[in-house]
Design an enzyme around this catalytic site. Structure first.
Site, mmCIF file in Angstrom:
data_model
loop_
_atom_site.group_PDB
_atom_site.id
_atom_site.type_symbol
_atom_site.label_atom_id
_atom_site.label_comp_id
_atom_site.label_asym_id
_atom_site.label_seq_id
_atom_site.Cartn_x
_atom_site.Cartn_y
_atom_site.Cartn_z
ATOM 1 N N PRO A 2 -3.609 -3.340 -6.909
ATOM 2 C CA PRO A 2 -3.440 -1.930 -7.236
ATOM 3 C C PRO A 2 -2.928 -1.694 -8.657
ATOM 4 C CG PRO A 2 -2.354 -2.480 -5.164
ATOM 5 C CD PRO A 2 -2.725 -3.757 -5.832
ATOM 6 N N GLU A 3 -3.757 -1.065 -9.453
ATOM 7 C CA GLU A 3 -3.339 -0.545 -10.754
ATOM 8 C C GLU A 3 -3.443 0.972 -10.638
ATOM 9 O OE1 GLU A 3 -5.386 -2.350 -14.075
ATOM 10 O OE2 GLU A 3 -5.716 -4.192 -12.964
ATOM 11 N N HIS A 98 2.880 -9.403 8.547
ATOM 12 C CA HIS A 98 3.445 -8.895 7.285
ATOM 13 C C HIS A 98 3.680 -7.389 7.281
ATOM 14 C CE1 HIS A 98 2.701 -12.886 5.893
ATOM 15 N NE2 HIS A 98 1.406 -12.752 5.985
ATOM 16 N N ARG A 117 2.306 -10.736 0.246
ATOM 17 C CA ARG A 117 3.013 -11.469 -0.801
ATOM 18 C C ARG A 117 4.359 -10.874 -1.184
ATOM 19 N NH1 ARG A 117 -2.066 -13.062 -4.710
ATOM 20 N NH2 ARG A 117 -3.418 -13.478 -2.949
#
Length: 298
Positions: A2-3, A98, A117
């Site tokens: 994601p940018e 997660h 992550r």
DNA sequence: CTCGATCCCTGGACGC
DNA sequence: TGCGTCCAGGGATCGA
């Protein structure tokens, strides 16, 4: 990953799906990506999600609560990192691995934060703390005007690639859109910001804004596993000109797109269209021509 | 100020 | 098939 365009896509989705909902309760599993988990557990239950907006690569869930009619600015900051996902789920949907945070909403749905992550970040901030945090970041790429952009870029000796990625200079640009905009503006990533001519800086600003707008229109780039709140992937990766195209032909001049490390980041550029800087700046070609992973399915 | 190096973290690709 | 290794990458941090 994601940018700006991907975060914008997610934020718009959440604005539609959860703005106006009240958070009933919070369940935290892993918390090592949070500034202050206790503050989240304390402040979020009962809070109304007034609206969801993007700030750089952050999402800002603007909050209000009944006992605070004065309306102090309160917000939950969420950074998706590399693999973060924040989306509403029906309560009977099974939890995936997660799933670190669950906000139960007043309509029974659950806003779940999933991040394998854990490069993401989550923080509850209010008032002056919020303002101080937001001031750390630079100009909004889609709004920054010619003069300010030129000042921020041409005023620094750092490499242009590094400046584009520096969130204190511009907020929201990441590796993909840095490489894409430099290719479009025909600027070598290892050049120093101060070496850019005024017209080059302006070409870069224009390229960056055009690319970001187009990418938002395509709902972002899905390289690895980015999906928005509806679980749908972006399409902009189909339009990448250099990112992940090393070894393939440049769309402008047919030279081979090169890959190198600039400012510690994987960088893709055309060695013919994007002329190398004079000398010194050249990163010594390293002996290690690492294994390039075939990125994505196109 | 700018730089590189290192760490964080997991999954997926790859080599054997 | 299975196991070890090597990344991907944004950001923080540290030392040069």
């Amino acid at each position: 990953m994601p940018e700006l365009p991907e975060v914008e896509t997610v934020a718009r989705g959440l604005q539609k799906s959860v703005a106006g909902r009240r958070i009933v309760s919070v369940t935290l599993t892993k918390t090592d990506f949070m500034d202050d988990p206790a503050a989240i557990e304390r402040e979020l239950p009962g809070a109304l999600i007034e609206r969801v907006e993007r700030f750089g690569k952050f999402m800002l869930l603007r909050l209000a609560s009944q006992d605070d009619p004065v309306g102090m600015d309160r917000a939950l900051l969420v950074h998706l990192g590399m693999t973060g996902n924040l989306a509403p789920h029906f309560a009977d949907q099974p939890f995936v691995k997660h799933n670190h945070v669950t906000f139960t909403l007043d309509d029974g749905r659950e806003l779940r934060f999933i991040d394998p992550r854990r490069f993401g970040r989550m923080a509850y901030l209010a008032g002056e703390n919020l303002a101080t945090e937001l001031r750390r970041f630079g100009a909004e790429p889609l709004l920054v005007e010619k003069e300010e952009f030129s000042r921020r870029i041409r005023g620094s000796a750092a490499r242009i690639k590094s400046l584009l990625l520096d969130q204190r200079v511009l907020r929201g640009v990441g590796n993909i859109y840095a490489d894409e905009s430099l290719w479009t503006a025909k600027i070598h990533p290892a050049r120093s910001g101060s070496s850019l001519k005024p017209n080059e800086a302006e070409a870069l600003r224009k390229a960056l804004q055009k690319i970001l707008r187009q990418a938002i229109e395509k709902r972002g780039s899905s390289i690895s596993d980015f999906v928005d709140g509806n679980g749908s992937a972006g399409e902009y990766q189909r339009y990448h000109k250099v990112y992940g195209r090393d070894g393939q032909k440049c769309f402008r001049c047919a030279a081979k797109v090169k890959w190198m490390v600039v400012a510690g980041r994987s960088t893709h550029f055309c060695p013919v269209c994007q002329r190398a800087p004079r000398k010194a700046m050249q990163t010594k070609r390293k002996a290690k021509p690492k294994r390039r992973v075939a990125t994505s399915k196109r």
